[in-house]
Design a protein around this motif. Sequence first.
Motif, PDB file in Angstrom:
ATOM      1  N   GLY A   1     102.345 -37.490  90.840  1.00 19.81           N
ATOM      2  CA  GLY A   1     102.042 -36.078  90.621  1.00 19.81           C
ATOM      3  C   GLY A   1     100.779 -35.711  91.371  1.00 19.81           C
ATOM      4  N   ASP A   2     100.175 -34.613  90.972  1.00 21.28           N
ATOM      5  CA  ASP A   2      98.961 -34.151  91.644  1.00 21.28           C
ATOM      6  C   ASP A   2      97.827 -35.173  91.547  1.00 21.28           C
ATOM      7  OD1 ASP A   2     100.279 -31.829  92.352  1.00 21.28           O
ATOM      8  OD2 ASP A   2      99.300 -30.584  90.835  1.00 21.28           O
ATOM      9  N   ALA A   3      97.645 -35.778  90.379  1.00 21.29           N
ATOM     10  CA  ALA A   3      96.540 -36.730  90.195  1.00 21.29           C
ATOM     11  C   ALA A   3      96.697 -37.933  91.119  1.00 21.29           C
ATOM     12  CB  ALA A   3      96.458 -37.180  88.741  1.00 21.29           C
ATOM     13  N   GLU A   4      97.915 -38.447  91.231  1.00 25.55           N
ATOM     14  CA  GLU A   4      98.167 -39.598  92.093  1.00 25.55           C
ATOM     15  C   GLU A   4      98.005 -39.218  93.559  1.00 25.55           C
ATOM     16  OE1 GLU A   4      99.733 -40.186  88.143  1.00 25.55           O
ATOM     17  OE2 GLU A   4     100.145 -38.574  89.567  1.00 25.55           O
ATOM     18  N   ARG A   5      98.548 -38.059  93.926  1.00 26.21           N
ATOM     19  CA  ARG A   5      98.376 -37.577  95.300  1.00 26.21           C
ATOM     20  C   ARG A   5      96.893 -37.426  95.630  1.00 26.21           C
ATOM     21  NH1 ARG A   5      99.175 -31.639  95.724  1.00 26.21           N
ATOM     22  NH2 ARG A   5      97.261 -31.907  94.549  1.00 26.21           N
ATOM     23  N   ASP A   6      96.145 -36.823  94.713  1.00 25.71           N
ATOM     24  CA  ASP A   6      94.719 -36.586  94.956  1.00 25.71           C
ATOM     25  C   ASP A   6      93.932 -37.893  95.070  1.00 25.71           C
ATOM     26  OD1 ASP A   6      95.361 -33.909  94.881  1.00 25.71           O
ATOM     27  OD2 ASP A   6      94.458 -33.548  92.908  1.00 25.71           O
ATOM     28  N   ALA A   7      94.263 -38.879  94.242  1.00 22.83           N
ATOM     29  CA  ALA A   7      93.586 -40.173  94.315  1.00 22.83           C
ATOM     30  C   ALA A   7      93.902 -40.864  95.644  1.00 22.83           C
ATOM     31  CB  ALA A   7      94.004 -41.057  93.137  1.00 22.83           C
ATOM     32  N   TRP A   8      95.172 -40.793  96.051  1.00 23.09           N
ATOM     33  CA  TRP A   8      95.579 -41.388  97.325  1.00 23.09           C
ATOM     34  C   TRP A   8      94.842 -40.721  98.486  1.00 23.09           C
ATOM     35  CZ3 TRP A   8      97.855 -40.711 102.059  1.00 23.09           C
ATOM     36  CH2 TRP A   8      98.448 -41.831 102.638  1.00 23.09           C
ATOM     37  N   MET A   9      94.776 -39.392  98.437  1.00 23.35           N
ATOM     38  CA  MET A   9      94.092 -38.653  99.510  1.00 23.35           C
ATOM     39  C   MET A   9      92.586 -38.910  99.500  1.00 23.35           C
ATOM     40  SD  MET A   9      96.147 -37.274 101.630  1.00 23.35           S
ATOM     41  CE  MET A   9      94.808 -36.513 102.555  1.00 23.35           C
TER      42      MET A   9
ATOM     43  N   MET B   1      92.274 -42.112 101.341  1.00 22.38           N
ATOM     44  CA  MET B   1      92.616 -41.960 102.751  1.00 22.38           C
ATOM     45  C   MET B   1      91.565 -41.133 103.489  1.00 22.38           C
ATOM     46  SD  MET B   1      94.499 -42.818 105.245  1.00 22.38           S
ATOM     47  CE  MET B   1      95.905 -43.647 104.522  1.00 22.38           C
ATOM     48  N   ARG B   2      91.100 -40.064 102.884  1.00 21.04           N
ATOM     49  CA  ARG B   2      90.082 -39.239 103.556  1.00 21.04           C
ATOM     50  C   ARG B   2      88.793 -40.023 103.766  1.00 21.04           C
ATOM     51  NH1 ARG B   2      92.076 -34.008 100.584  1.00 21.04           N
ATOM     52  NH2 ARG B   2      93.248 -33.111 102.330  1.00 21.04           N
ATOM     53  N   GLY B   3      88.387 -40.793 102.788  1.00 20.77           N
ATOM     54  CA  GLY B   3      87.196 -41.622 102.954  1.00 20.77           C
ATOM     55  C   GLY B   3      87.387 -42.633 104.069  1.00 20.77           C
ATOM     56  N   ALA B   4      88.560 -43.242 104.113  1.00 18.83           N
ATOM     57  CA  ALA B   4      88.856 -44.215 105.165  1.00 18.83           C
ATOM     58  C   ALA B   4      88.878 -43.549 106.537  1.00 18.83           C
ATOM     59  CB  ALA B   4      90.190 -44.905 104.876  1.00 18.83           C
TER      60      ALA B   4
ATOM     61  N   ASP C   1      86.849 -39.334 116.380  1.00 15.39           N
ATOM     62  CA  ASP C   1      87.138 -38.035 116.999  1.00 15.39           C
ATOM     63  C   ASP C   1      87.420 -37.018 115.887  1.00 15.39           C
ATOM     64  OD1 ASP C   1      88.967 -35.873 117.940  1.00 15.39           O
ATOM     65  OD2 ASP C   1      88.735 -36.876 119.876  1.00 15.39           O
ATOM     66  N   ALA C   2      86.515 -36.054 115.725  1.00 11.30           N
ATOM     67  CA  ALA C   2      86.615 -35.100 114.612  1.00 11.30           C
ATOM     68  C   ALA C   2      87.889 -34.265 114.669  1.00 11.30           C
ATOM     69  CB  ALA C   2      85.387 -34.190 114.587  1.00 11.30           C
ATOM     70  N   ALA C   3      88.295 -33.831 115.844  1.00 14.87           N
ATOM     71  CA  ALA C   3      89.507 -33.022 115.966  1.00 14.87           C
ATOM     72  C   ALA C   3      90.744 -33.850 115.622  1.00 14.87           C
ATOM     73  CB  ALA C   3      89.626 -32.442 117.374  1.00 14.87           C
ATOM     74  N   ALA C   4      90.792 -35.080 116.096  1.00 13.43           N
ATOM     75  CA  ALA C   4      91.913 -35.958 115.783  1.00 13.43           C
ATOM     76  C   ALA C   4      91.935 -36.253 114.284  1.00 13.43           C
ATOM     77  CB  ALA C   4      91.825 -37.253 116.581  1.00 13.43           C
ATOM     78  N   ARG C   5      90.761 -36.480 113.703  1.00 10.54           N
ATOM     79  CA  ARG C   5      90.686 -36.753 112.267  1.00 10.54           C
ATOM     80  C   ARG C   5      91.190 -35.554 111.469  1.00 10.54           C
ATOM     81  NH1 ARG C   5      85.722 -38.289 112.056  1.00 10.54           N
ATOM     82  NH2 ARG C   5      84.864 -36.273 111.464  1.00 10.54           N
ATOM     83  N   GLN C   6      90.835 -34.358 111.884  1.00 10.86           N
ATOM     84  CA  GLN C   6      91.292 -33.147 111.194  1.00 10.86           C
ATOM     85  C   GLN C   6      92.807 -33.003 111.314  1.00 10.86           C
ATOM     86  OE1 GLN C   6      89.616 -29.492 112.737  1.00 10.86           O
ATOM     87  NE2 GLN C   6      90.206 -28.350 110.929  1.00 10.86           N
ATOM     88  N   ASP C   7      93.350 -33.236 112.486  1.00 11.46           N
ATOM     89  CA  ASP C   7      94.803 -33.147 112.680  1.00 11.46           C
ATOM     90  C   ASP C   7      95.531 -34.227 111.868  1.00 11.46           C
ATOM     91  OD1 ASP C   7      94.400 -31.018 114.394  1.00 11.46           O
ATOM     92  OD2 ASP C   7      94.664 -32.212 116.222  1.00 11.46           O
ATOM     93  N   LEU C   8      94.983 -35.431 111.853  1.00 10.79           N
ATOM     94  CA  LEU C   8      95.583 -36.512 111.073  1.00 10.79           C
ATOM     95  C   LEU C   8      95.521 -36.187 109.582  1.00 10.79           C
ATOM     96  CD1 LEU C   8      96.881 -39.318 111.027  1.00 10.79           C
ATOM     97  CD2 LEU C   8      94.563 -40.286 110.997  1.00 10.79           C
ATOM     98  N   ASP C   9      94.413 -35.651 109.137  1.00  9.97           N
ATOM     99  CA  ASP C   9      94.266 -35.269 107.733  1.00  9.97           C
ATOM    100  C   ASP C   9      95.315 -34.231 107.347  1.00  9.97           C
ATOM    101  OD1 ASP C   9      93.038 -33.269 105.592  1.00  9.97           O
ATOM    102  OD2 ASP C   9      92.083 -35.220 105.279  1.00  9.97           O
TER     103      ASP C   9
END
Length: 131
Positions: free
Chosen positions: A88-96, A99-102, A109-117
């Motif tokens: 659900g949302d909690a699991e998605r948010d924990a996963w993200m 992933m965002r920290g990683a 590359d900030a632009a690549a990171r934004q697109d990947l995010d």
Amino acid sequence: MTDSDVTTSMFERIGGSATIERLVDRFYDRMDTLPEAKVIRAMHADDLGLIRDVLKRYLTEWTGGPRLYTPEKGHPRLRQRHFGFAIGDAERDAWMLCMRGAMEETVTDAAARQDLDRAISGLAAWMRNRP
């Protein structure tokens, strides 16, 4: 986004295999240590070695790198493979969060990171299978 971004794969933009390796390792390190990630850590085996390898292969292929996942595993069928887990949302948010920290730590590359995010956020949202 520049013209070269359109013709260059995400795999190349983020730094190839070396970045995928670091990204996945940092992702699972964060999952293993962040209190906010306990909800998703509990869904995994004690030993994360096998799943690290699977995610590295999947992300390599998903970002446009060599086909390392489908020759061995077949079509990803991500939702089907994860159906046994309540996401659900909690699991998605924990996963993200993991992933965002990683990504912050490994994709320079900030632009690549934004697109990947953006792409990974869409994938994570699509994986939800409960309200």
